[in-house]
Design a protein around this motif. Sequence first.
Motif, PDB file in Angstrom:
ATOM      1  N   VAL A  16     -36.695  -6.082  -8.333  1.00  0.00           N
ATOM      2  CA  VAL A  16     -35.319  -5.887  -8.812  1.00  0.00           C
ATOM      3  C   VAL A  16     -34.489  -5.136  -7.779  1.00  0.00           C
ATOM      4  O   VAL A  16     -33.316  -5.447  -7.558  1.00  0.00           O
ATOM      5  CB  VAL A  16     -35.321  -5.154 -10.177  1.00  0.00           C
ATOM      6  CG1 VAL A  16     -33.905  -4.799 -10.606  1.00  0.00           C
ATOM      7  CG2 VAL A  16     -35.996  -6.027 -11.228  1.00  0.00           C
ATOM      8  N   TYR A  17     -35.098  -4.149  -7.119  1.00  0.00           N
ATOM      9  CA  TYR A  17     -34.389  -3.385  -6.089  1.00  0.00           C
ATOM     10  C   TYR A  17     -33.892  -4.296  -4.965  1.00  0.00           C
ATOM     11  O   TYR A  17     -32.794  -4.114  -4.440  1.00  0.00           O
ATOM     12  CB  TYR A  17     -35.322  -2.313  -5.520  1.00  0.00           C
ATOM     13  CG  TYR A  17     -34.756  -1.580  -4.326  1.00  0.00           C
ATOM     14  CD1 TYR A  17     -33.787  -0.595  -4.491  1.00  0.00           C
ATOM     15  CD2 TYR A  17     -35.184  -1.875  -3.030  1.00  0.00           C
ATOM     16  CE1 TYR A  17     -33.263   0.086  -3.398  1.00  0.00           C
ATOM     17  CE2 TYR A  17     -34.664  -1.212  -1.937  1.00  0.00           C
ATOM     18  CZ  TYR A  17     -33.707  -0.234  -2.126  1.00  0.00           C
ATOM     19  OH  TYR A  17     -33.186   0.429  -1.042  1.00  0.00           O
ATOM     20  N   LYS A  18     -34.683  -5.295  -4.608  1.00  0.00           N
ATOM     21  CA  LYS A  18     -34.340  -6.178  -3.488  1.00  0.00           C
ATOM     22  C   LYS A  18     -33.295  -7.236  -3.847  1.00  0.00           C
ATOM     23  O   LYS A  18     -32.725  -7.863  -2.956  1.00  0.00           O
ATOM     24  CB  LYS A  18     -35.601  -6.878  -2.971  1.00  0.00           C
ATOM     25  CG  LYS A  18     -36.550  -5.946  -2.236  1.00  0.00           C
ATOM     26  CD  LYS A  18     -35.923  -5.441  -0.958  1.00  0.00           C
ATOM     27  CE  LYS A  18     -36.880  -4.614  -0.131  1.00  0.00           C
ATOM     28  NZ  LYS A  18     -36.288  -4.162   1.128  1.00  0.00           N
ATOM     29  N   LEU A  19     -33.049  -7.448  -5.127  1.00  0.00           N
ATOM     30  CA  LEU A  19     -32.049  -8.436  -5.537  1.00  0.00           C
ATOM     31  C   LEU A  19     -30.641  -7.982  -5.154  1.00  0.00           C
ATOM     32  O   LEU A  19     -30.332  -6.788  -5.209  1.00  0.00           O
ATOM     33  CB  LEU A  19     -32.094  -8.657  -7.048  1.00  0.00           C
ATOM     34  CG  LEU A  19     -33.333  -9.328  -7.632  1.00  0.00           C
ATOM     35  CD1 LEU A  19     -33.247  -9.322  -9.157  1.00  0.00           C
ATOM     36  CD2 LEU A  19     -33.467 -10.752  -7.115  1.00  0.00           C
ATOM     37  N   ASP A  20     -29.808  -8.925  -4.797  1.00  0.00           N
ATOM     38  CA  ASP A  20     -28.393  -8.605  -4.625  1.00  0.00           C
ATOM     39  C   ASP A  20     -27.833  -8.288  -6.008  1.00  0.00           C
ATOM     40  O   ASP A  20     -28.091  -9.023  -6.974  1.00  0.00           O
ATOM     41  CB  ASP A  20     -27.633  -9.796  -4.021  1.00  0.00           C
ATOM     42  CG  ASP A  20     -28.028 -10.045  -2.568  1.00  0.00           C
ATOM     43  OD1 ASP A  20     -28.347  -9.065  -1.875  1.00  0.00           O
ATOM     44  OD2 ASP A  20     -28.039 -11.223  -2.155  1.00  0.00           O
ATOM     45  N   PRO A  21     -27.071  -7.203  -6.127  1.00  0.00           N
ATOM     46  CA  PRO A  21     -26.545  -6.828  -7.450  1.00  0.00           C
ATOM     47  C   PRO A  21     -25.752  -7.965  -8.092  1.00  0.00           C
ATOM     48  O   PRO A  21     -24.955  -8.627  -7.436  1.00  0.00           O
ATOM     49  CB  PRO A  21     -25.646  -5.627  -7.147  1.00  0.00           C
ATOM     50  CG  PRO A  21     -26.213  -5.053  -5.893  1.00  0.00           C
ATOM     51  CD  PRO A  21     -26.712  -6.233  -5.098  1.00  0.00           C
ATOM     52  N   ARG A  22     -26.032  -8.207  -9.366  1.00  0.00           N
ATOM     53  CA  ARG A  22     -25.367  -9.269 -10.129  1.00  0.00           C
ATOM     54  C   ARG A  22     -25.373  -8.890 -11.597  1.00  0.00           C
ATOM     55  O   ARG A  22     -26.170  -8.059 -12.030  1.00  0.00           O
ATOM     56  CB  ARG A  22     -26.088 -10.597  -9.920  1.00  0.00           C
ATOM     57  CG  ARG A  22     -27.478 -10.597 -10.550  1.00  0.00           C
ATOM     58  CD  ARG A  22     -28.340 -11.712 -10.082  1.00  0.00           C
ATOM     59  NE  ARG A  22     -28.676 -11.501  -8.689  1.00  0.00           N
ATOM     60  CZ  ARG A  22     -29.403 -12.327  -7.967  1.00  0.00           C
ATOM     61  NH1 ARG A  22     -29.846 -13.436  -8.493  1.00  0.00           N
ATOM     62  NH2 ARG A  22     -29.687 -12.072  -6.732  1.00  0.00           N
ATOM     63  N   ASP A  30     -24.379  -8.071 -21.330  1.00  0.00           N
ATOM     64  CA  ASP A  30     -24.334  -8.088 -19.867  1.00  0.00           C
ATOM     65  C   ASP A  30     -25.151  -6.934 -19.310  1.00  0.00           C
ATOM     66  O   ASP A  30     -25.021  -5.783 -19.755  1.00  0.00           O
ATOM     67  CB  ASP A  30     -22.891  -7.963 -19.367  1.00  0.00           C
ATOM     68  CG  ASP A  30     -22.083  -9.229 -19.623  1.00  0.00           C
ATOM     69  OD1 ASP A  30     -22.721 -10.291 -19.806  1.00  0.00           O
ATOM     70  OD2 ASP A  30     -20.845  -9.154 -19.623  1.00  0.00           O
ATOM     71  N   PHE A  31     -26.011  -7.262 -18.340  1.00  0.00           N
ATOM     72  CA  PHE A  31     -26.824  -6.255 -17.665  1.00  0.00           C
ATOM     73  C   PHE A  31     -26.658  -6.422 -16.170  1.00  0.00           C
ATOM     74  O   PHE A  31     -26.636  -7.541 -15.651  1.00  0.00           O
ATOM     75  CB  PHE A  31     -28.311  -6.414 -18.018  1.00  0.00           C
ATOM     76  CG  PHE A  31     -28.626  -6.095 -19.448  1.00  0.00           C
ATOM     77  CD1 PHE A  31     -28.858  -4.791 -19.850  1.00  0.00           C
ATOM     78  CD2 PHE A  31     -28.690  -7.116 -20.393  1.00  0.00           C
ATOM     79  CE1 PHE A  31     -29.145  -4.505 -21.172  1.00  0.00           C
ATOM     80  CE2 PHE A  31     -28.974  -6.843 -21.716  1.00  0.00           C
ATOM     81  CZ  PHE A  31     -29.204  -5.526 -22.109  1.00  0.00           C
ATOM     82  N   GLU A  32     -26.562  -5.291 -15.473  1.00  0.00           N
ATOM     83  CA  GLU A  32     -26.542  -5.336 -14.013  1.00  0.00           C
ATOM     84  C   GLU A  32     -27.980  -5.430 -13.526  1.00  0.00           C
ATOM     85  O   GLU A  32     -28.858  -4.701 -13.989  1.00  0.00           O
ATOM     86  CB  GLU A  32     -25.880  -4.087 -13.431  1.00  0.00           C
ATOM     87  CG  GLU A  32     -25.798  -4.145 -11.915  1.00  0.00           C
ATOM     88  CD  GLU A  32     -25.199  -2.887 -11.301  1.00  0.00           C
ATOM     89  OE1 GLU A  32     -25.181  -2.802 -10.068  1.00  0.00           O
ATOM     90  OE2 GLU A  32     -24.761  -1.994 -12.053  1.00  0.00           O
ATOM     91  N   LEU A  33     -28.229  -6.329 -12.612  1.00  0.00           N
ATOM     92  CA  LEU A  33     -29.569  -6.520 -12.061  1.00  0.00           C
ATOM     93  C   LEU A  33     -29.465  -6.479 -10.546  1.00  0.00           C
ATOM     94  O   LEU A  33     -28.663  -7.187  -9.948  1.00  0.00           O
ATOM     95  CB  LEU A  33     -30.129  -7.870 -12.526  1.00  0.00           C
ATOM     96  CG  LEU A  33     -31.629  -8.060 -12.484  1.00  0.00           C
ATOM     97  CD1 LEU A  33     -32.332  -7.016 -13.338  1.00  0.00           C
ATOM     98  CD2 LEU A  33     -31.988  -9.449 -12.973  1.00  0.00           C
ATOM     99  N   GLY A  34     -30.259  -5.655  -9.911  1.00  0.00           N
ATOM    100  CA  GLY A  34     -30.243  -5.495  -8.460  1.00  0.00           C
ATOM    101  C   GLY A  34     -29.826  -4.095  -8.072  1.00  0.00           C
ATOM    102  O   GLY A  34     -28.974  -3.497  -8.729  1.00  0.00           O
ATOM    103  N   GLY A  35     -30.445  -3.560  -7.037  1.00  0.00           N
ATOM    104  CA  GLY A  35     -30.127  -2.214  -6.592  1.00  0.00           C
ATOM    105  C   GLY A  35     -31.021  -1.163  -7.242  1.00  0.00           C
ATOM    106  O   GLY A  35     -31.827  -1.453  -8.124  1.00  0.00           O
ATOM    107  N   ILE A  36     -30.855   0.053  -6.802  1.00  0.00           N
ATOM    108  CA  ILE A  36     -31.774   1.126  -7.158  1.00  0.00           C
ATOM    109  C   ILE A  36     -31.711   1.523  -8.634  1.00  0.00           C
ATOM    110  O   ILE A  36     -32.738   1.805  -9.255  1.00  0.00           O
ATOM    111  CB  ILE A  36     -31.559   2.366  -6.253  1.00  0.00           C
ATOM    112  CG1 ILE A  36     -32.673   3.392  -6.462  1.00  0.00           C
ATOM    113  CG2 ILE A  36     -30.196   3.002  -6.493  1.00  0.00           C
ATOM    114  CD1 ILE A  36     -34.029   2.934  -6.036  1.00  0.00           C
TER     115      ILE A  36
END
Length: 198
Positions: A16-22, A30-36
């Motif tokens: 999940v950390y490596k995903l580009d935020p989306r 709605d959930f943010e996925l990506g980043g720390i």
Amino acid sequence: MKQFIDFIPLLLFFIVYKLDPRIVDIAGHDFELGGIYSATKILIASSILVYGALFVRQRKLEKGQWLTLLACLLFGGLTLAFHSVTFLKWKAPVVNWLFALAFAGSHFIGDRVLIKRIMGHALNLPDAVWVRLNLAWVAFFLFCGAANLYVAFTFEDFWVDFKVFGSLGMTLIFLVAQGVYLSRHLKDGDTPPTPPKD
């Protein structure tokens, strides 16, 4: 196998950390996925699920698993509450050093060193070997804690990669070295005595 179950939440955290935020839609939310920060939420949720499932299946968790889960909840929770990754960077060093303290303390508390309590049912070794093996675990956890701390605050772009693959690599190397060390002693210590001849 148990050691690698502990890496499941960490691997999900890494992915999940490596995903580009989306923004993703899950069941109308709605959930943010990506980043720390979303990775930290996944780390907490997956730790609760993994250790919860283990608890339901086994009716208990080992002390080390409790420590890992509580540290995840504490440091992950503080990271999210204060929106500061510094708390999460301290998780691996603190957990490793607490394990080192537990192994070291067993030299003074109780009748057996901790590694003998963990593995003594499966192996028959001289006490001196158990003591050396226990000290090796102390050194391993001290080293892992220091390595994680150094990388987290010196190489901030790579600390998540190191947290996952560095920790896994160090553990695998140490377990192989432990196996080689034990194999030398098992040949002598586990040979059954020859029965006396009449």
